[in-house]
Design a protein around this motif. Sequence first.
Motif, PDB file in Angstrom:
ATOM      1  N   SER A 142     -14.143  14.770 -25.695  1.00 64.58           N
ATOM      2  CA  SER A 142     -14.743  13.469 -25.406  1.00 64.58           C
ATOM      3  C   SER A 142     -14.310  12.874 -24.078  1.00 64.58           C
ATOM      4  O   SER A 142     -14.859  11.875 -23.659  1.00 64.58           O
ATOM      5  N   GLY A 143     -13.346  13.464 -23.415  1.00 64.43           N
ATOM      6  CA  GLY A 143     -12.808  12.833 -22.220  1.00 64.43           C
ATOM      7  C   GLY A 143     -13.337  13.425 -20.925  1.00 64.43           C
ATOM      8  O   GLY A 143     -14.422  14.019 -20.901  1.00 64.43           O
ATOM      9  N   LEU A 144     -12.535  13.294 -19.859  1.00 60.17           N
ATOM     10  CA  LEU A 144     -13.040  13.659 -18.532  1.00 60.17           C
ATOM     11  C   LEU A 144     -13.214  15.149 -18.342  1.00 60.17           C
ATOM     12  O   LEU A 144     -13.893  15.574 -17.414  1.00 60.17           O
ATOM     13  N   TYR A 145     -12.611  15.985 -19.213  1.00 56.07           N
ATOM     14  CA  TYR A 145     -12.767  17.435 -19.065  1.00 56.07           C
ATOM     15  C   TYR A 145     -13.747  18.018 -20.088  1.00 56.07           C
ATOM     16  O   TYR A 145     -13.821  19.232 -20.243  1.00 56.07           O
ATOM     17  N   SER A 146     -14.481  17.167 -20.812  1.00 55.09           N
ATOM     18  CA  SER A 146     -15.266  17.703 -21.928  1.00 55.09           C
ATOM     19  C   SER A 146     -16.457  18.543 -21.475  1.00 55.09           C
ATOM     20  O   SER A 146     -16.973  19.338 -22.244  1.00 55.09           O
ATOM     21  N   ASP A 147     -16.899  18.392 -20.233  1.00 53.35           N
ATOM     22  CA  ASP A 147     -18.009  19.227 -19.771  1.00 53.35           C
ATOM     23  C   ASP A 147     -17.568  20.646 -19.411  1.00 53.35           C
ATOM     24  O   ASP A 147     -18.331  21.591 -19.571  1.00 53.35           O
ATOM     25  N   ASN A 206     -19.646  22.532 -13.145  1.00 52.11           N
ATOM     26  CA  ASN A 206     -20.155  21.275 -13.698  1.00 52.11           C
ATOM     27  C   ASN A 206     -19.893  20.108 -12.757  1.00 52.11           C
ATOM     28  O   ASN A 206     -20.672  19.163 -12.697  1.00 52.11           O
ATOM     29  N   ASP A 207     -18.775  20.186 -12.018  1.00 51.47           N
ATOM     30  CA  ASP A 207     -18.470  19.136 -11.049  1.00 51.47           C
ATOM     31  C   ASP A 207     -19.497  19.142  -9.930  1.00 51.47           C
ATOM     32  O   ASP A 207     -19.979  18.096  -9.498  1.00 51.47           O
ATOM     33  N   LEU A 249      -3.821   9.868 -13.718  1.00 54.46           N
ATOM     34  CA  LEU A 249      -4.938  10.653 -14.255  1.00 54.46           C
ATOM     35  C   LEU A 249      -6.087   9.715 -14.619  1.00 54.46           C
ATOM     36  O   LEU A 249      -5.862   8.621 -15.129  1.00 54.46           O
ATOM     37  N   ASN A 250      -7.317  10.162 -14.351  1.00 53.44           N
ATOM     38  CA  ASN A 250      -8.488   9.393 -14.716  1.00 53.44           C
ATOM     39  C   ASN A 250      -8.593   8.068 -13.952  1.00 53.44           C
ATOM     40  O   ASN A 250      -8.820   7.022 -14.542  1.00 53.44           O
ATOM     41  N   SER A 251      -8.400   8.095 -12.669  1.00 53.26           N
ATOM     42  CA  SER A 251      -8.599   6.894 -11.849  1.00 53.26           C
ATOM     43  C   SER A 251     -10.074   6.814 -11.499  1.00 53.26           C
ATOM     44  O   SER A 251     -10.763   7.827 -11.494  1.00 53.26           O
ATOM     45  N   SER A 252     -10.567   5.625 -11.182  1.00 49.14           N
ATOM     46  CA  SER A 252     -11.960   5.581 -10.747  1.00 49.14           C
ATOM     47  C   SER A 252     -12.055   5.273  -9.260  1.00 49.14           C
ATOM     48  O   SER A 252     -13.016   5.635  -8.611  1.00 49.14           O
TER      49      SER A 252
END
Lengths: 287, 406
Positions: B38-43, B259-260, B203-206
């Motif tokens: 569900s998080g930033l690496y889920s793809d 994916n990125d 981690l996970n900054s926007s």
Amino acid sequence: MQALYAQLLVGLINGSFYALLSLGLAVIFGMLNIINFAHGAVYMMGAFCAYFLLNVAGVGYWPALIVAPIAVGIFGMILERTMLQWLSGLDHLYGLLLTFGIALIVQGVFQNYFGSSGLPYAIPDELRGGMNLGFMFLPIYRGWVVVFSLVVCIATWYLIERTRLGANLRAATENPTLVRAFGINVPRMITLTYGLGVGLAALAGVLSAPINQVRPLMGADLIIVVFAVVVIGGMGSIMGSIITGFALGVIEGLTKYFYPEASNTVVFVLMVLVLLVKPTGLTGRAA
Amino acid sequence: MKHRISAVLLGTALALGASGAALAQDKTIKIGVLTDNSGLYSDIGGAGSTLAAQMAVEDSGLAAKGWKIDIVSADHQNKPDIGTNTARQWIDVDKVDIFMDVLNSGVALAVSNLVKEKNVIMINTGAASSDLTNTKCSPNTIHWVYDTYMLANSTGQALVKAGGDTWYFLTADYAFGHALERDTAAVVVKSGGKVLGTVRHPLNSSDFSSFLLQAQASKAKIIGMANAGGDTTNTIKQASEFGIVAGGQKLAGLLLFINDVHSLGLKVAQGLNFTETFYWDLNDGTRAFSKRFSERMKNKAMPSMIQAGVYSGLIHYFKTVEAMGGNPHDGIKVVEKMKSMPTDDPLFGKGTIRADGRKIHPAYLFEVKKPAESKGPWDYYKLIGTTPGEQAFRPLSESECPLVKK
């Protein structure tokens, strides 16, 4: 020294997002007494709305600035009518839990369909490029974001604190029965207010789409910080949330420069300090 | 007397029956796909990893030979404590034999300890930290797809050779980022370059503009992004906004997934150089698998190298347990057998697994195509160079892994 000025400016740019988002939260809390945890989700919906407008309907950035907040605002009003209004008069906690649940559902649905890495949204051609300010390279788009958010923030403040409509609204939250006796439709005003708050968040979403990837979790990452901004500014205080939004953006920017590891926590350290010294927030009044 | 005879007969029959059961091989396997759902690496992992595992089970044909194979999947939310709790429950209650994916280096290092303690297996395809087969290597862990040493070695060396001799790092502040920065900095210095500075972001900054400004002010020729997923895509997007590449500095994606690139769009991503060990359009084998995979994915995405690794790792695992004939529950024994057999599958080609648990296969240096060069969706990469497996990964002579005999 030059780098420091650059950080101050970048902080101000981030601050404008905090200000727009916390302004909406403050409006909703001030008028509806609801701690709107769905605010991050509607911010994300605003960005997605802009993406769909561009890629499905061929509607560009400028119309999206108006269409997306209205569309998401209508979604917000439906939410208020069908769910939130039943909570009026209950403890804040119920509103918080309900909106938190709504946020999780909305984010889950978007993530299920669009994955986590996000979708691209380009900067509109008119705002491409940047200016060399001597101490930094300022992307024109970021400059536009600061100016535009400032205008929107001040207009909203003016609407609520200085116009007749705003006066009615504030009166309605103080004493709904009395205001209703004057022939003013209080429930409709409350619905419109929620729509306005949600629309402001969606507007911030559209503004951020060209800078950040349009991702389902973009709001979830931001919402806690924005709540801290509202708490520091004083729950429900319009001007407080605007000023604190910009100020915290700057403080966070400076932290990123001097001690980047703490940049995620500095806002909360400030929140704790402010609450210890002045529990109602910087500009809040005691209930 | 009669009673005694029948009792003896009965006893013998029972004993025979029991030994018969012991002789019959246990042919059950439980696979646990522990990933970020569900998080930033889920793809790059997530549901795609579970699908890849399913496809491996189907393609192995073991079910037709009487094997019973189950897959469970769970979300570790990128938190080592949640990851180890799930893993513990899987091993103790659900009897999971083999862990797949386990992306996020923080989680992987924690689960690796547990897997060793309980003698099950982890084929790690998702995490990057090269520590998994170096200082923290384990007889129960195989590191399949890539690692920070290989990424640094391939991308870092290529960029320094091309003239990028001064570096500034933008690093995700956890185990993975630190490992990638450390390994890349070592390669840069070894190749004659210099590291001018580092900034570590949560981690996970926007928002990366502050960090990018610092990198810009350093005047380094190369800005190395020691981060991944959403962190990398936002960095690239904002770097283009601040005119960093236009100003003469070069961005190096030390870890970038297809994916990125897909989510950034070619307009922003074009020209980036980076290393992967799998690309869907490499050859007939990779294309055939990827098309089947993409048809079954909800968003029609092509597989990432992590997801491809789940398939490839399991295919080798199935070959091994089939060769052993059954009883796949002794982790160390199975891993030793896996190391003794050469690997060969359509996705990663021929390879081996070394004593330290490192899977060896070639690494490819890619460049992202310009929008005009791309013929359609997911046609994104140009192959620039190939490093043979033996040169891509950390040589055993430099290894600090206790399993490696010196």
